[in-house]
Scaffold this motif. Structure first.
Motif, PDB file in Angstrom:
ATOM      1  N   ALA A 190       3.144  -0.670  -4.551  1.00  0.00           N
ATOM      2  CA  ALA A 190       3.803  -0.503  -5.852  1.00  0.00           C
ATOM      3  C   ALA A 190       4.442   0.869  -5.989  1.00  0.00           C
ATOM      4  O   ALA A 190       5.414   1.045  -6.739  1.00  0.00           O
ATOM      5  N   ALA A 191       3.908   1.845  -5.250  1.00  0.00           N
ATOM      6  CA  ALA A 191       4.472   3.200  -5.253  1.00  0.00           C
ATOM      7  C   ALA A 191       5.476   3.400  -4.124  1.00  0.00           C
ATOM      8  O   ALA A 191       5.909   4.524  -3.886  1.00  0.00           O
ATOM      9  N   HIS A 192       5.841   2.299  -3.448  1.00  0.00           N
ATOM     10  CA  HIS A 192       6.778   2.333  -2.320  1.00  0.00           C
ATOM     11  C   HIS A 192       6.248   3.209  -1.179  1.00  0.00           C
ATOM     12  O   HIS A 192       7.013   3.912  -0.505  1.00  0.00           O
ATOM     13  N   ALA A 193       4.940   3.160  -0.977  1.00  0.00           N
ATOM     14  CA  ALA A 193       4.310   3.947   0.080  1.00  0.00           C
ATOM     15  C   ALA A 193       4.296   3.196   1.400  1.00  0.00           C
ATOM     16  O   ALA A 193       4.355   1.963   1.442  1.00  0.00           O
ATOM     17  N   VAL A 194       4.223   3.960   2.488  1.00  0.00           N
ATOM     18  CA  VAL A 194       4.099   3.428   3.838  1.00  0.00           C
ATOM     19  C   VAL A 194       2.630   3.474   4.249  1.00  0.00           C
ATOM     20  O   VAL A 194       1.917   4.436   3.965  1.00  0.00           O
ATOM     21  N   ILE A 195       2.178   2.423   4.928  1.00  0.00           N
ATOM     22  CA  ILE A 195       0.820   2.351   5.451  1.00  0.00           C
ATOM     23  C   ILE A 195       0.892   2.289   6.970  1.00  0.00           C
ATOM     24  O   ILE A 195       1.684   1.524   7.527  1.00  0.00           O
ATOM     25  N   ALA A 196       0.067   3.093   7.628  1.00  0.00           N
ATOM     26  CA  ALA A 196      -0.066   3.037   9.090  1.00  0.00           C
ATOM     27  C   ALA A 196      -1.488   2.608   9.428  1.00  0.00           C
ATOM     28  O   ALA A 196      -2.446   3.136   8.861  1.00  0.00           O
ATOM     29  N   GLU A 197      -1.607   1.656  10.357  1.00  0.00           N
ATOM     30  CA  GLU A 197      -2.921   1.135  10.733  1.00  0.00           C
ATOM     31  C   GLU A 197      -3.084   1.117  12.249  1.00  0.00           C
ATOM     32  O   GLU A 197      -2.110   1.211  12.988  1.00  0.00           O
ATOM     33  N   ASN A 198      -4.340   1.012  12.680  1.00  0.00           N
ATOM     34  CA  ASN A 198      -4.675   1.018  14.116  1.00  0.00           C
ATOM     35  C   ASN A 198      -4.261   2.313  14.799  1.00  0.00           C
ATOM     36  O   ASN A 198      -3.853   2.314  15.966  1.00  0.00           O
TER      37      ASN A 198
END
Length: 217
Positions: free
Chosen positions: A168-176
């Motif tokens: 909702a905040a237009h954030a990027v998520i990085a995983e692994n």
């Protein structure tokens, strides 16, 4: 500048999220028969170390190609969360040691130490970001969050609440991600999480790299 690789190598049969496409790498051409080498790749957009756009959880939100490139680069702020029990929610109190450093432009990295379980059943029992902590991060202006586990949310989470808070905040998520403990002792670092230029994609594998400017690796 010293470079630290925060990426799990991509290879045939590597771990994937249940139901995601299996990873397959195989020769499409060889020098002996074609005069050149070429590799055929089959993988999902969120295979291995990857980033996710807000459109991963909401069609109305931006995809990767609609986000500014600076969203994938920033000063690393690493929260040391090693030692948490399996399945522990990471709440606001767990971020107390880095809270004053949370600000627009930084990349918050949640170092759970869980990457050592990559490929094992225990990997799915990782600590995860509680929605209240996600709200705190967003309120501080952070728009890029990474974790050395398979998901920001709990593995069995159906609604993906923290994904939605960040999206909702237009954030990027990085995983692994992997190798985050090295950043705890390496000194100030800049992190690059640049995705492939995939039109309309909600996610992309990345070569996650940290550039350390001082201290020791």
């Amino acid at each position: 500048m010293r470079l630290l690789d925060l990426t799990h190598p991509v290879h045939t049969g590597m771990p994937v999220w249940p139901g995601d496409p299996q990873v397959l790498l195989r020769p499409a051409a060889r020098i002996a028969t074609h005069g050149y080498n070429l590799l055929e790749l089959h993988l999902g957009s969120q295979s291995g170390t990857h980033v996710e756009a807000p459109s991963h959880v909401d069609d109305a939100l931006p995809g990767l190609d609609e986000l500014p490139l600076h969203r994938f680069i920033g000063e690393a702020v690493v929260a040391d969360l090693r030692g948490l029990a399996d399945g522990t929610p990471i709440g606001p109190a767990h971020l107390a040691t880095v809270r004053e450093r949370l600000a627009p432009g930084v990349v918050l990295l949640l170092c759970t130490g869980w990457s050592v379980y990559w490929g094992s059943e225990r990997y799915a029992a990782h600590p995860w970001l509680d929605p209240a902590a996600a709200e705190l991060v967003v309120a501080a202006g952070v728009r890029t969050v990474g974790i050395d586990a398979s998901s920001i949310d709990a593995t069995d989470a159906v609604a993906l609440p923290s994904h939605h808070v960040l999206a909702a905040a237009h954030a990027v998520i990085a995983e692994n991600l992997t190798g985050l403990p090295d950043l705890l002792v390496a000194g100030p670092a800049t992190v690059w999480l640049l995705p492939l230029a995939l039109a309309g994609a909600e996610g992309s594998p990345v070569r996650a790299v940290a550039g350390v400017t001082s201290g020791r690796a």
